[in-house]
Motif scaffolding. Structure first.
Motif, mmCIF file in Angstrom:
data_model
loop_
_atom_site.group_PDB
_atom_site.id
_atom_site.type_symbol
_atom_site.label_atom_id
_atom_site.label_comp_id
_atom_site.label_asym_id
_atom_site.label_seq_id
_atom_site.Cartn_x
_atom_site.Cartn_y
_atom_site.Cartn_z
ATOM 1 N N ASP A 43 21.008 -26.816 -22.502
ATOM 2 C CA ASP A 43 21.287 -28.186 -22.907
ATOM 3 C C ASP A 43 22.629 -28.269 -23.646
ATOM 4 O O ASP A 43 23.360 -29.244 -23.515
ATOM 5 N N HIS A 44 22.956 -27.229 -24.415
ATOM 6 C CA HIS A 44 24.224 -27.224 -25.163
ATOM 7 C C HIS A 44 25.405 -26.855 -24.282
ATOM 8 O O HIS A 44 26.539 -27.235 -24.592
ATOM 9 N N GLN A 45 25.172 -26.104 -23.217
ATOM 10 C CA GLN A 45 26.207 -25.750 -22.249
ATOM 11 C C GLN A 45 27.441 -25.118 -22.912
ATOM 12 O O GLN A 45 28.578 -25.495 -22.654
ATOM 13 N N ILE A 46 27.192 -24.154 -23.812
ATOM 14 C CA ILE A 46 28.264 -23.391 -24.446
ATOM 15 C C ILE A 46 28.376 -22.056 -23.720
ATOM 16 O O ILE A 46 27.394 -21.318 -23.623
ATOM 17 N N GLU A 47 29.547 -21.747 -23.223
ATOM 18 C CA GLU A 47 29.710 -20.595 -22.348
ATOM 19 C C GLU A 47 29.245 -19.296 -22.989
ATOM 20 O O GLU A 47 28.490 -18.525 -22.392
ATOM 21 N N SER A 48 29.707 -19.008 -24.223
ATOM 22 C CA SER A 48 29.345 -17.744 -24.863
ATOM 23 C C SER A 48 27.836 -17.649 -25.058
ATOM 24 O O SER A 48 27.243 -16.584 -24.844
ATOM 25 N N CYS A 49 27.204 -18.759 -25.448
ATOM 26 C CA CYS A 49 25.749 -18.755 -25.654
ATOM 27 C C CYS A 49 25.005 -18.492 -24.351
ATOM 28 O O CYS A 49 24.051 -17.705 -24.317
ATOM 29 N N MET A 50 25.436 -19.132 -23.289
ATOM 30 C CA MET A 50 24.734 -18.985 -22.021
ATOM 31 C C MET A 50 24.887 -17.576 -21.456
ATOM 32 O O MET A 50 23.979 -17.031 -20.847
ATOM 33 N N LYS A 51 26.060 -16.985 -21.660
ATOM 34 C CA LYS A 51 26.236 -15.606 -21.235
ATOM 35 C C LYS A 51 25.331 -14.672 -22.031
ATOM 36 O O LYS A 51 24.766 -13.715 -21.492
#
Length: 490
Positions: A423-431
């Motif tokens: 939902d936040h769509q933050i690249e570092s978090c999703m990786k």
């Protein structure tokens, strides 16, 4: 094998060339139960420091340099997982005075970590350590060499002999401060623990090559394996890169295994990740950083080699399984229990504690057809995310992959993680989420596939933008965002 044979041959040559030792200065003896440690300083003259068992002559120096020394281009420090976390939290490596056997015990205001010479190209998937799990390293870039070494005071603290292990450690303090009572060290004088070779090319440009001593002569005149340690009074954190290593402890523990038996109570919190692979430690660090709300800091601090491995994992992660296409709904009782049991989660120190927590959870509630489900969109995520991630990080630390899987299935619905960070769509978090998902025991390969996303992940191209890759299923979420449904029926 070739490196080991080379070292043994060099050590044999050193033993055969040992002469009467030069006069050295003993600092003190440290009396332990099993052995006596000797702190001392080697003799030195205008031509050399007499720590190697041979007198250096000009024509012999290139051969002796190759025999006794190893090149390095960076320095590193490895810590156990729970000792590394405060460094990242405080963004400082100068947290405590040294507790090791050293003359620095007389200087309690000097704080820092012991760094060792290293090679930047050795950092990566094959990196191992007998000390711990998380490595902090920094290089000496060209523009910093003069500042770090030539313009700073380098003090030779001591040589510490471990006779029982045939190992010797030389220690240095690098500082802007002046300590007249400590001996200064000449880094350009051969025969010492560290040697810097200066050369000029045809254009007249000067370069430096760093060497550290790998074989030395002990206080008793015995040839020993040698390592170098240094502490910086100026905090090197602004230059530090973070990586994880595979922990290869010198001693094995019967309780550290890959079976479902419990760990004993003697394994305290600071012994987590004992014997863990680099990817397990890194997954744990990612879970911790997500809970501490500093994932971007950790991701950007990753060593380039480790960051490349994480990015490569992002290309191979089945993100259509990691992130679901609908807003998940989970049992409201499980969500309530996750928050209510948070104080118990914080007290879990090992795998046995987590197994007992699962038993407590099961005694309070087991899901059935009569359970009331609630959409995650209607749940106060900030309330449950901290205990969720705290429990996840502890589950990742479990020795047994079978126990990890059992705990995940019983305690942590993956949909909470997937929904929140997608939902936040933050690249570092999703990786990070994708990397955690790949860890054995965390993902549930037996779970039936859920509705997948049309676009599963984004990955930066070499040009700095984002690319669409039909074959890998990787393309920009920011270019075509996924719309989550308002409700999900149980």
């Amino acid at each position: 094998m070739e490196r080991t044979d080379c070292f043994n041959n060099n050590l044999d040559r050193s033993k055969s060339n040992i002469k009467k030792p030069h006069v050295a200065t003993k600092i003190t003896d440290v009396y332990l139960e099993d052995e006596t440690l000797t702190l001392w300083l080697p003799a030195a003259d205008s031509k050399q420091c007499h720590l190697i068992p041979e007198t250096i002559r000009g024509e012999e120096w290139p051969l002796l340099l190759q025999l006794y020394y190893t090149k390095f281009d960076c320095v590193s420090c490895v810590l156990p997982f729970d000792e590394a976390v405060p460094v990242i939290t405080h963004q400082a490596t100068t947290l405590l005075p040294t507790q090791d056997y050293s003359v620095l015990r007389n200087y309690p205001r000097i704080k820092g970590l012991w760094f060792r010479p290293d090679r930047s190209d050795s950092v990566g998937l094959d990196d191992e350590s007998v000390v711990g799990n998380i490595k902090f390293s920094f290089t000496f870039p060209e523009e910093e060499k003069e500042n770090l070494l030539s313009n700073m005071n380098i003090y030779f603290l001591e040589v510490l002999d471990y006779e029982s292990d045939d190992k010797s450690v030389s220690r240095f303090l690098i500082t802007k401060e002046t300590y007249t009572e400590l001996p200064k060290y000449d880094i350009f004088k051969p025969g010492g623990p560290i040697f810097i070779k200066k050369e000029k090319n045809e254009e007249g440009t000067e370069s430096e090559t760093y060497y550290f001593l790998k074989i030395c002569q002990s206080y008793q005149g015995k040839a020993m394996e040698h390592v170098v340690e240094l502490i910086l009074e100026e905090d090197p954190w602004p230059m530090c890169k973070v990586s994880s290593v595979t922990h290869k402890p010198l001693c094995s523990r019967s309780s550290v295994h890959d079976h479902t038996e419990d760990l004993t109570r003697e394994h305290h919190f600071n012994m987590r990740y004992f014997g863990a692979r680099w990817d397990q430690a890194l997954a744990g660090l990612f879970a911790w950083s997500l809970r501490a709300n500093i994932p971007w800091l950790v991701y950007e601090r990753l060593h380039e080699n480790i960051k490349g491995s994480v990015n490569l994992a992002a290309l191979t992660t089945p993100f259509h399984q990691v992130f679901t296409a609908k807003v998940p709904a989970i049992c409201s009782k499980r969500i309530d229990l996750l928050f209510q049991l948070a104080p118990f989660v914080d007290k879990c120190e090992n795998q046995q504690d987590l197994v007992q927590l699962k038993e407590l959870h099961s005694s309070l509630h087991r899901c059935s057809a009569s359970c009331t489900f609630k959409s995650l969109k209607n749940i106060e995520m900030n309330k449950i995310l901290s205990p969720y991630l705290s429990l996840l990080e502890r589950i990742i630390a479990c020795v047994s992959t079978a126990v990890r899987k059992e705990l995940m299935n019983a305690l942590l619905p993956w949909s909470v993680m997937a929904y929140h960070f997608h939902d936040h769509q933050i690249e570092s978090c999703m990786k990070m989420v994708g990397f955690i998902y790949q860890l054995e025991g965390i993902r549930n390969i037996n779970r039936p596939p859920e509705s997948s996303l049309n676009s599963s992940f984004f990955f930066p191209s070499t040009s700095g933008g984002y690319t669409t890759d039909v074959t890998s299923g990787v393309h920009s979420l920011s270019a075509s965002p996924v719309m989550w449904e308002e409700e999900m029926s149980p």
